[in-house]
Design an enzyme around this catalytic site. Structure first.
Site, PDB file in Angstrom:
ATOM      1  N   ASP A  58      -4.573  -7.517  -5.636  1.00 46.56           N
ATOM      2  CA  ASP A  58      -4.222  -6.322  -4.850  1.00 46.56           C
ATOM      3  C   ASP A  58      -5.356  -6.379  -3.786  1.00 46.56           C
ATOM      4  OD1 ASP A  58      -3.280  -4.467  -3.504  1.00 46.56           O
ATOM      5  OD2 ASP A  58      -3.480  -2.981  -5.371  1.00 46.56           O
ATOM      6  N   LYS A  60      -4.863  -6.138  -0.415  1.00 46.93           N
ATOM      7  CA  LYS A  60      -4.420  -5.518   0.532  1.00 46.93           C
ATOM      8  C   LYS A  60      -4.860  -6.149   2.001  1.00 46.93           C
ATOM      9  CE  LYS A  60      -2.918  -1.168  -1.388  1.00 46.93           C
ATOM     10  NZ  LYS A  60      -3.598  -1.368  -2.856  1.00 46.93           N
ATOM     11  N   ALA A  62      -5.858  -7.080   5.618  1.00 49.19           N
ATOM     12  CA  ALA A  62      -5.249  -6.518   6.889  1.00 49.19           C
ATOM     13  C   ALA A  62      -5.964  -7.022   8.097  1.00 49.19           C
ATOM     14  CB  ALA A  62      -5.111  -5.006   6.748  1.00 49.19           C
TER      15      ALA A  62
HETATM   16  P1  XMP Z   1      -2.708   3.956 -10.990  1.00 51.51           P
HETATM   17  O1  XMP Z   1      -3.897   4.206 -11.626  1.00 51.51           O
HETATM   18  O2  XMP Z   1      -2.631   5.151 -10.012  1.00 51.51           O
HETATM   19  O3  XMP Z   1      -3.151   2.514 -10.239  1.00 51.51           O
HETATM   20  O4  XMP Z   1      -1.326   3.543 -11.650  1.00 51.51           O
HETATM   21  C1  XMP Z   1      -2.066   1.982  -9.326  1.00 51.51           C
HETATM   22  C2  XMP Z   1      -2.870   0.864  -8.624  1.00 51.51           C
HETATM   23  O5  XMP Z   1      -1.910   0.279  -7.581  1.00 51.51           O
HETATM   24  C3  XMP Z   1      -2.697   0.515  -6.364  1.00 51.51           C
HETATM   25  N1  XMP Z   1      -1.818   1.064  -5.635  1.00 51.51           N
HETATM   26  C4  XMP Z   1      -1.008   0.753  -4.751  1.00 51.51           C
HETATM   27  N2  XMP Z   1      -0.972  -0.412  -4.185  1.00 51.51           N
HETATM   28  N3  XMP Z   1       0.436   0.020  -2.509  1.00 51.51           N
HETATM   29  C5  XMP Z   1      -0.231  -0.922  -2.967  1.00 51.51           C
HETATM   30  O6  XMP Z   1      -0.101  -1.796  -2.405  1.00 51.51           O
HETATM   31  C6  XMP Z   1       0.477   1.341  -2.832  1.00 51.51           C
HETATM   32  O7  XMP Z   1       1.244   2.497  -2.416  1.00 51.51           O
HETATM   33  C7  XMP Z   1      -0.236   1.685  -4.027  1.00 51.51           C
HETATM   34  N4  XMP Z   1      -0.543   2.791  -4.802  1.00 51.51           N
HETATM   35  C8  XMP Z   1      -1.379   2.447  -5.489  1.00 51.51           C
HETATM   36  C9  XMP Z   1      -3.903   1.199  -6.632  1.00 51.51           C
HETATM   37  O8  XMP Z   1      -5.035   0.744  -5.790  1.00 51.51           O
HETATM   38  C10 XMP Z   1      -4.164   0.820  -8.209  1.00 51.51           C
HETATM   39  O9  XMP Z   1      -4.655  -0.579  -8.222  1.00 51.51           O
END
Ligand code: XMP
Length: 208
Positions: A58, A60, A62
């Site tokens: 992950d 991201k 950009a």
């Molecule tokens: P939690 O602890 O909140 O972790 O269950 C979530 C994980 O996912 C990532 N995350 C996102 N990644 N779009 C993404 O691409 C999102 O909207 C998003 N929301 C959470 C977060 O960084 C963590 O690793």
């Protein structure tokens, strides 16, 4: 195996990370890691986790197309199953990721699970999803804690797979996310902060 859970192991201690990965790997679709893990343990952790599970990075990503290419070339050396990149910098940037990713799947962010996603990303989800389809992404990220938006994105997704964070610690429910259109549900803290991660995963199917 639960074919719909992606465990987001945002852990910076290698011993704890490997121990949980080993415990849950047969029960999840994939393991996702993010910057905290890679910055702490180095990108070689991707190969170590790949011995247990598919790995989603992950990152991201950009940036401008040339820098996106340089990043995906470097991370490709570690052979993750998929990498997450942003769609908002525009189609040229995402095209560069897809074109230079080889066998690695690219997942684009169409919407985020934090409330701030309503400000810039959510009003543009249709264009972002359409770009992801046209450019050949494997999947998109859409929030598992905003069922109405998730439903709209799911109706627009075409051949894309939907990966949904926002479940557990951010308030979303596993079954509600699936019934609203998620193909895979990303769960972090509720798994790795749980004293019994495997039991938590096994119990999700029984969740209301
Ligand atoms: P939690 O602890 O909140 O972790 O269950 C979530 C994980 O996912 C990532 N995350 C996102 N990644 N779009 C993404 O691409 C999102 O909207 C998003 N929301 C959470 C977060 O960084 C963590 O690793």
């Amino acid at each position: 195996m639960n074919h719909k859970i992606v465990a987001s192991l945002d852990i910076t201690d290698e011993k704890k990370l490997i121990s949980i990965a080993e415990e849950i790997s047969n029960s999840v679709f994939a393991i996702k890691i993010n910057w905290p893990t890679i910055l702490s343990l180095g990108k070689s952790i991707i190969g170590k986790l790949s011995m247990f599970s598919k790995v989603i990075c992950d990152l991201k990503i950009a940036d401008i197309p040339n820098t996106n290419r340089l990043i995906i070339e470097q991370i490709s050396k570690e052979n993750p199953w998929a990498v997450i990149g942003h769609l908002f910098p525009g189609p040229d940037s995402m095209k560069s990721l897809v074109d230079n990713s080889g066998e690695i799947k690219i997942i684009g962010v169409a919407s985020m699970s934090n409330p701030g996603s309503n400000v810039y990303l959510n009003p543009n989800f249709e264009n972002l999803v359409s770009d992801a389809i046209t450019l050949g992404c494997y999947g998109i990220v859409a929030p598992g804690n905003d069922y109405e938006l998730l439903g709209k994105i799911s109706r627009a997704k075409g051949p894309l797979k939907i990966f949904s964070p926002g479940v557990g610690a951010q308030g979303g429910g596993y079954k509600k996310a699936i019934s609203s259109g998620s193909d895979y549900v990303i769960i972090g803290r509720s798994i790795y902060e749980n004293p019994e991660p495997l039991k938590y995963i096994m119990n999700l199917e029984g969740e209301n």
